[in-house]
Scaffold this motif. Sequence first.
Motif, PDB file in Angstrom:
ATOM      1  N   MET A 226       0.941  -1.184   0.028  1.00 55.11           N
ATOM      2  CA  MET A 226       0.057  -0.069  -0.038  1.00 55.11           C
ATOM      3  C   MET A 226       0.868   1.242   0.072  1.00 55.11           C
ATOM      4  SD  MET A 226      -3.162  -0.909  -0.076  1.00 55.11           S
ATOM      5  CE  MET A 226      -3.958   0.417   0.324  1.00 55.11           C
ATOM      6  N   ILE A 227       2.000   1.294   0.799  1.00 54.03           N
ATOM      7  CA  ILE A 227       2.574   2.347   0.748  1.00 54.03           C
ATOM      8  C   ILE A 227       3.485   2.598  -0.626  1.00 54.03           C
ATOM      9  CG2 ILE A 227       4.851   3.381   1.681  1.00 54.03           C
ATOM     10  CD1 ILE A 227       4.089   2.233   4.481  1.00 54.03           C
ATOM     11  N   ALA A 228       3.968   1.607  -1.127  1.00 56.53           N
ATOM     12  CA  ALA A 228       4.574   1.609  -2.475  1.00 56.53           C
ATOM     13  C   ALA A 228       3.474   2.199  -3.440  1.00 56.53           C
ATOM     14  CB  ALA A 228       5.113   0.368  -3.141  1.00 56.53           C
ATOM     15  N   ARG A 229       2.224   2.144  -3.439  1.00 54.73           N
ATOM     16  CA  ARG A 229       1.334   2.370  -4.316  1.00 54.73           C
ATOM     17  C   ARG A 229       0.919   3.950  -3.900  1.00 54.73           C
ATOM     18  NH1 ARG A 229      -2.217  -1.730  -6.987  1.00 54.73           N
ATOM     19  NH2 ARG A 229      -1.276  -3.747  -6.652  1.00 54.73           N
ATOM     20  N   TRP A 230       0.854   4.283  -2.823  1.00 49.63           N
ATOM     21  CA  TRP A 230       0.391   5.728  -2.443  1.00 49.63           C
ATOM     22  C   TRP A 230       1.480   6.598  -2.149  1.00 49.63           C
ATOM     23  CZ3 TRP A 230      -4.538   7.792  -1.834  1.00 49.63           C
ATOM     24  CH2 TRP A 230      -5.610   6.799  -1.988  1.00 49.63           C
ATOM     25  N   PHE A 231       2.809   6.191  -1.803  1.00 50.75           N
ATOM     26  CA  PHE A 231       3.600   7.231  -1.567  1.00 50.75           C
ATOM     27  C   PHE A 231       4.512   7.222  -2.499  1.00 50.75           C
ATOM     28  CE2 PHE A 231       1.344   6.619   2.320  1.00 50.75           C
ATOM     29  CZ  PHE A 231       1.344   7.922   2.874  1.00 50.75           C
ATOM     30  N   PRO A 232       5.309   8.433  -2.808  1.00 53.08           N
ATOM     31  CA  PRO A 232       6.612   8.540  -3.758  1.00 53.08           C
ATOM     32  C   PRO A 232       7.647   8.187  -2.793  1.00 53.08           C
ATOM     33  CG  PRO A 232       5.840  10.836  -3.151  1.00 53.08           C
ATOM     34  CD  PRO A 232       4.697   9.885  -2.799  1.00 53.08           C
ATOM     35  N   GLN A 233       8.730   7.798  -3.485  1.00 55.46           N
ATOM     36  CA  GLN A 233      10.104   7.547  -2.732  1.00 55.46           C
ATOM     37  C   GLN A 233      10.469   8.361  -1.737  1.00 55.46           C
ATOM     38  OE1 GLN A 233      13.920   7.253  -4.771  1.00 55.46           O
ATOM     39  NE2 GLN A 233      13.953   5.175  -4.175  1.00 55.46           N
ATOM     40  N   THR A 234      10.093   9.825  -1.770  1.00 53.78           N
ATOM     41  CA  THR A 234      10.867  10.938  -0.988  1.00 53.78           C
ATOM     42  C   THR A 234       9.845  10.600   0.099  1.00 53.78           C
ATOM     43  OG1 THR A 234       9.426  12.583  -2.232  1.00 53.78           O
ATOM     44  CG2 THR A 234      11.694  12.126  -2.667  1.00 53.78           C
ATOM     45  N   GLU A 235       8.834  10.100   0.214  1.00 48.64           N
ATOM     46  CA  GLU A 235       7.730   9.957   1.542  1.00 48.64           C
ATOM     47  C   GLU A 235       7.692   8.842   1.968  1.00 48.64           C
ATOM     48  OE1 GLU A 235       4.948  13.796   0.082  1.00 48.64           O
ATOM     49  OE2 GLU A 235       4.165  12.003   0.317  1.00 48.64           O
ATOM     50  N   ARG A 236       8.298   7.851   1.575  1.00 44.22           N
ATOM     51  CA  ARG A 236       8.226   6.411   2.115  1.00 44.22           C
ATOM     52  C   ARG A 236       8.515   6.267   3.249  1.00 44.22           C
ATOM     53  NH1 ARG A 236       9.154   3.286  -3.572  1.00 44.22           N
ATOM     54  NH2 ARG A 236       7.322   3.920  -4.549  1.00 44.22           N
ATOM     55  N   SER A 237       9.711   6.911   3.765  1.00 39.93           N
ATOM     56  CA  SER A 237      10.612   6.494   5.103  1.00 39.93           C
ATOM     57  C   SER A 237       9.521   7.184   6.364  1.00 39.93           C
ATOM     58  CB  SER A 237      11.672   7.330   5.341  1.00 39.93           C
ATOM     59  OG  SER A 237      12.609   6.677   4.398  1.00 39.93           O
ATOM     60  N   ARG A 238       8.835   8.429   5.863  1.00 42.99           N
ATOM     61  CA  ARG A 238       7.819   8.986   6.761  1.00 42.99           C
ATOM     62  C   ARG A 238       6.548   8.096   6.975  1.00 42.99           C
ATOM     63  NH1 ARG A 238       7.272  14.820   4.915  1.00 42.99           N
ATOM     64  NH2 ARG A 238       8.410  13.755   2.858  1.00 42.99           N
ATOM     65  N   SER A 399      15.377  10.416   7.548  1.00 41.99           N
ATOM     66  CA  SER A 399      15.699   9.497   6.432  1.00 41.99           C
ATOM     67  C   SER A 399      15.274  10.364   5.000  1.00 41.99           C
ATOM     68  CB  SER A 399      15.096   8.170   6.327  1.00 41.99           C
ATOM     69  OG  SER A 399      15.610   7.611   5.163  1.00 41.99           O
ATOM     70  N   ASP A 400      13.956  10.602   4.924  1.00 41.87           N
ATOM     71  CA  ASP A 400      13.506  11.479   3.827  1.00 41.87           C
ATOM     72  C   ASP A 400      14.228  12.850   3.722  1.00 41.87           C
ATOM     73  OD1 ASP A 400      11.719   9.594   3.233  1.00 41.87           O
ATOM     74  OD2 ASP A 400      10.026  10.465   4.376  1.00 41.87           O
ATOM     75  N   MET A 401      14.634  13.530   4.654  1.00 37.57           N
ATOM     76  CA  MET A 401      15.213  14.724   4.528  1.00 37.57           C
ATOM     77  C   MET A 401      16.685  14.446   4.088  1.00 37.57           C
ATOM     78  SD  MET A 401      16.182  17.603   7.709  1.00 37.57           S
ATOM     79  CE  MET A 401      14.476  17.418   8.432  1.00 37.57           C
ATOM     80  N   LEU A 402      17.590  13.298   4.374  1.00 39.55           N
ATOM     81  CA  LEU A 402      18.780  13.159   3.840  1.00 39.55           C
ATOM     82  C   LEU A 402      18.575  12.885   2.317  1.00 39.55           C
ATOM     83  CD1 LEU A 402      20.350  10.619   6.644  1.00 39.55           C
ATOM     84  CD2 LEU A 402      20.895  13.309   6.383  1.00 39.55           C
ATOM     85  N   ILE A 403      17.610  12.161   2.072  1.00 40.48           N
ATOM     86  CA  ILE A 403      17.603  12.026   0.472  1.00 40.48           C
ATOM     87  C   ILE A 403      17.182  13.244  -0.267  1.00 40.48           C
ATOM     88  CG2 ILE A 403      16.216  10.751  -1.157  1.00 40.48           C
ATOM     89  CD1 ILE A 403      15.687   8.434   0.900  1.00 40.48           C
ATOM     90  N   GLN A 404      16.431  14.146   0.315  1.00 42.32           N
ATOM     91  CA  GLN A 404      16.092  15.371  -0.506  1.00 42.32           C
ATOM     92  C   GLN A 404      17.147  16.323  -0.401  1.00 42.32           C
ATOM     93  OE1 GLN A 404      12.758  16.830   2.053  1.00 42.32           O
ATOM     94  NE2 GLN A 404      11.422  15.025   1.189  1.00 42.32           N
ATOM     95  N   ARG A 405      18.181  16.340   0.392  1.00 42.26           N
ATOM     96  CA  ARG A 405      19.224  16.957   0.318  1.00 42.26           C
ATOM     97  C   ARG A 405      20.434  16.751  -0.245  1.00 42.26           C
ATOM     98  NH1 ARG A 405      19.858  19.738   6.435  1.00 42.26           N
ATOM     99  NH2 ARG A 405      17.612  20.728   6.465  1.00 42.26           N
ATOM    100  N   GLY A 406      20.181  15.370  -1.181  1.00 42.71           N
ATOM    101  CA  GLY A 406      21.277  14.945  -2.055  1.00 42.71           C
ATOM    102  C   GLY A 406      21.838  13.777  -1.448  1.00 42.71           C
ATOM    103  N   ILE A 407      21.951  13.444  -0.270  1.00 42.98           N
ATOM    104  CA  ILE A 407      22.507  11.968   0.064  1.00 42.98           C
ATOM    105  C   ILE A 407      22.015  10.791  -0.770  1.00 42.98           C
ATOM    106  CG2 ILE A 407      23.237  10.510   2.265  1.00 42.98           C
ATOM    107  CD1 ILE A 407      24.490  13.485   2.283  1.00 42.98           C
ATOM    108  N   THR A 408      22.914   9.996  -1.062  1.00 42.77           N
ATOM    109  CA  THR A 408      22.492   8.749  -1.721  1.00 42.77           C
ATOM    110  C   THR A 408      21.455   7.678  -0.997  1.00 42.77           C
ATOM    111  OG1 THR A 408      24.205   7.402  -1.219  1.00 42.77           O
ATOM    112  CG2 THR A 408      24.634   8.805  -3.296  1.00 42.77           C
TER     113      THR A 408
END
Length: 535
Positions: A226-238, A399-408
């Motif tokens: 459900m999370i994979a269908r409803w949330f983009p990758q940048t929000e999945r950790s939240r 986790s989402d913040m690190l990805i949004q700021r460019g961390i792989t």
Amino acid sequence: MEFALAPNRSLRYSPFQNPKPPPPPPAFNPQRPSNAKLFLPHNCLNRLPSPRIHGASRIGTRVPVRAGGSARHAQSFSSSSFSGAGDREEEEEAAAAREPSFVEFITSERVKVVAMIALALALCNADRVVMSVAIVPLSIANGWRQSFAGVVQSSFLWGYLISPIAGGTLVDYYGGKVVMAWGVALWSLATLLTPWAAETSIWALLAMRVLLGMAEGVALPCMNNMIARWFPQTERSRAVGLAMAGFQLGSAVGLTLSPILMSQGGLFGPFVIFGLSGFLWVLVWISATSSTPDRSHQISRYELKYIQSQSRRQQSSVIQNKSKTAKVIPPFRRLLSKLPTWSVIVANAMHSWGFFVILSWMPIYFKTIYHVDLRQAAWFSAVPWSMMAFVGYFAGVLSDMLIQRGITVTLTRKIMQSIGFVGPGIALIGLTMAKRPSMASAWLTLAVGLKSFSHCGFLVNLQEIAPQYSGVLHGMSNTAGTFAAIVGTVGAGFFVELVGSFQGFLLLTSFLYICAALFWNAFSTGERVNFDGTE
């Protein structure tokens, strides 16, 4: 037929307005300006020696132009008439491209979906931990030894060992909504029938615990789907943090309320209350949620565009991959041939070992080591799970913040998993040295709180390395985790009987945490892995 007339002239002949028929219309002269208006279909304008009207082939309405005017005037009028719709579409696209604010996120339809999932996971864990409290009076009443009490508690895991792979495959085929509804209904039935089974025979009790485990085995694969269908990758950790917060709060609620409900409604009071709550949840889930955003009747147009636009930006769209692979037998051999798969399996195994050892044995640990009563033991054991729920959400935000700021993604997952394993390993060492129950509870709270960081490690990583097989991969890793949990839960009872030390088993668990962290950092990845044999 309509003619170009002066503004003060009547458009149609009427004998009551004018006894004489109107004069013939003037000859059309494209060079002569006129204030009169002529209504022409767009296909007539296409015959004029001028540019084609933008959108004329799509919109079959009439456009007013000045009689005698050029098609340039018509094009100008048409552009101004329909530019509003285009501007609105551009504004919606621009809005969908930006990140939503906290208020927009927390009030969105996708958060309502994950809140329902969190509630289901809370019931899942509450139904599971009731036996951790009830096992103490049951052992006294039936004269069970520590080793047999461990067998009774681990009987839940016998069913949990069977269902994750089959449940994950069903989730990939039918979707998370349907499978989750059936799972909650079955485990609520098993919980509700546990009092009858316990009074009938030990075999009936074990059978109900096995059924409970089989039904609950689909919960986490459904969550991932459900999370994979409803949330983009940048929000999945939240999203995973919110869902797992419910999971941990279920432990806290179950451990806290069970002694109270037992004192008021008898030994089996909590089983009845939690079982009936599950059936109520199923009714709300079926009527208020959808399996995918595009099937939802409650989702806003902006939110749907946001989810779809974010999915298109990713290299692999989960929904598209599902349609291509959902009806194909999962490639188990290829899945097991990749080291990132084994890193997830090892991480899940260690996570489950620590989780079930702490969940099953901490009430007995506090009662045996610190000689507190059952209600106090349950309270000391419940506090850490409440902390895990809150820390888990903030770990997801980080986790989402690190990805949004460019961390792989790979580095982010390794950081989260390292905190989630090394932290509890160190905290359990402190727990074995605590002299007072309050200090022991503090160390346990730290261990369980830091453990929640692993939800942003291996648990999210399942969706990243194999989005089209996330359900079955979760089932495979969950089966390994369940096997490890059985060994840990049963082994703890025999270890205490043979060695006579709870602390020694906790030190062994700490050592295993460190080893699992090293394996994860060596072989995990945040990139999609090719399991289909094609590039």
